[in-house]
Write an enzyme that holds these catalytic residues in place. Structure first.
Site, PDB file in Angstrom:
ATOM      1  N   ASN A  13       0.852  -1.331  -0.075  1.00 24.24           N
ATOM      2  CA  ASN A  13       0.028  -0.060  -0.067  1.00 24.24           C
ATOM      3  C   ASN A  13       0.786   1.227  -0.086  1.00 24.24           C
ATOM      4  OD1 ASN A  13      -3.095  -0.512   0.074  1.00 24.24           O
ATOM      5  ND2 ASN A  13      -2.366  -1.996   1.352  1.00 24.24           N
ATOM      6  N   ILE A  88      -2.709   2.212  18.346  1.00 26.73           N
ATOM      7  CA  ILE A  88      -1.711   3.213  18.657  1.00 26.73           C
ATOM      8  C   ILE A  88      -2.314   4.015  20.036  1.00 26.73           C
ATOM      9  CG2 ILE A  88      -1.479   5.633  17.799  1.00 26.73           C
ATOM     10  CD1 ILE A  88      -1.172   4.308  15.130  1.00 26.73           C
ATOM     11  N   HIS A 104      -8.346  -1.034   5.893  1.00 18.58           N
ATOM     12  CA  HIS A 104      -8.734  -2.536   6.384  1.00 18.58           C
ATOM     13  C   HIS A 104      -9.117  -3.554   5.023  1.00 18.58           C
ATOM     14  CE1 HIS A 104      -9.913  -5.477   9.572  1.00 18.58           C
ATOM     15  NE2 HIS A 104     -11.067  -5.603   8.784  1.00 18.58           N
TER      16      HIS A 104
HETATM   17  C1  GAR Z   1      -3.003  -4.831   3.962  1.00 20.94           C
HETATM   18  O1  GAR Z   1      -3.916  -5.873   3.177  1.00 20.94           O
HETATM   19  C2  GAR Z   1      -3.967  -4.076   4.982  1.00 20.94           C
HETATM   20  O2  GAR Z   1      -5.270  -3.834   4.463  1.00 20.94           O
HETATM   21  C3  GAR Z   1      -3.909  -4.965   5.983  1.00 20.94           C
HETATM   22  O3  GAR Z   1      -2.418  -5.277   5.968  1.00 20.94           O
HETATM   23  C4  GAR Z   1      -2.075  -5.513   4.825  1.00 20.94           C
HETATM   24  C5  GAR Z   1      -0.659  -4.659   4.509  1.00 20.94           C
HETATM   25  O4  GAR Z   1      -0.268  -4.950   3.179  1.00 20.94           O
HETATM   26  N1  GAR Z   1      -4.261  -4.188   7.139  1.00 20.94           N
HETATM   27  C6  GAR Z   1      -4.743  -4.910   8.403  1.00 20.94           C
HETATM   28  O5  GAR Z   1      -5.058  -5.955   8.234  1.00 20.94           O
HETATM   29  C7  GAR Z   1      -5.116  -3.952   9.438  1.00 20.94           C
HETATM   30  N2  GAR Z   1      -6.324  -4.462  10.228  1.00 20.94           N
HETATM   31  P1  GAR Z   1       1.209  -4.055   2.929  1.00 20.94           P
HETATM   32  O6  GAR Z   1       1.819  -3.951   4.004  1.00 20.94           O
HETATM   33  O7  GAR Z   1       1.439  -4.687   1.421  1.00 20.94           O
HETATM   34  O8  GAR Z   1       0.367  -2.694   2.520  1.00 20.94           O
END
Ligand code: GAR
Length: 200
Positions: A13, A88, A104
């Site tokens: 992301n 946090i 999320h």
């Molecule tokens: C993503 O899918 C994000 O939505 C999730 O962690 C992943 C991180 O991927 N976040 C959660 O689950 C928060 N509750 P990335 O490091 O490749 O962006």
């Protein structure tokens, strides 16, 4: 607009934000913050010459108070949690109230809350035999995944055969809506009216 991105791992992301053509002219990622010392997301940050900070109670990491000081110096306007998996401290959240958002990997208010992160979310969605999933960008408040929803996008998962397949489809829409929400923030187009988030 100056942005700080919190990460815990892979950083796809973060990469989507950095690569987004819609953000190039008016959004700068000034800091990347992690609770992990050596995450892949830090490599992405370093390749872009973005300042990195480790936050938390581990030896050598800075506290949230120190972090707030640095972010103030960098004139951060928006904090983006992009795969940051730790809760946090409330003091920090209150300090940046209305300026912290999270992505999320499911359609909140379903499949959120403590323990619902990463592949756990997609396993729960798969086991429920849900036919749609998606991504949610929401404001952060003092509990997991309960802040007001800013933007969501669905994906059809009728034909998937594993949680990993759901994760793959959802990640694609995450990479679309997170940069878009940041762009709308930069344009001043996100407002709360009558307790609902309105995007103009
Ligand atoms: C993503 O899918 C994000 O939505 C999730 O962690 C992943 C991180 O991927 N976040 C959660 O689950 C928060 N509750 P990335 O490091 O490749 O962006």
């Amino acid at each position: 607009m100056n942005v700080a991105v919190f990460v815990s791992g892979r950083g796809s992301n973060l990469q989507a934000i950095v690569n987004s053509p819609g953000l190039k002219n008016h959004v700068q990622v000034k800091a990347v913050i992690s609770d992990k010392a050596d995450c892949r997301a830090f490599q992405i940050a370093k390749a872009q010459a973005i300042q990195t900070f480790n936050v938390g109670s581990k030896t050598g990491f800075i506290s949230y108070d120190e972090l707030a000081y640095h972010l103030e110096e960098l004139k951060i306007d928006l904090i983006v949690l992009a795969g940051f998996l730790k809760l946090i401290p409330i003091k920090f959240i209150n300090y940046y109230k209305g300026k912290i958002i999270n992505i999320h990997p499911a359609l909140l208010p379903s499949f959120g809350g403590p323990g619902m992160y990463g592949i756990n979310v997609h396993k729960a969605v798969f086991e429920a035999s849900a036919k749609v999933s998606g991504a949610t960008v929401h404001f952060i408040d003092d509990t997991y995944d309960t802040g007001k929803i800013i933007m969501q996008k669905c994906v059809d998962i009728t034909d998937v055969s594993s949680p990993e397949e759901i994760a793959e489809r959802v990640l694609q829409v995450e990479h679309q809506i997170l940069p878009l929400v940041i762009q709308k923030f930069a344009e001043g187009k996100i407002n709360i009216v009558d307790n609902r988030v309105i995007i103009n």
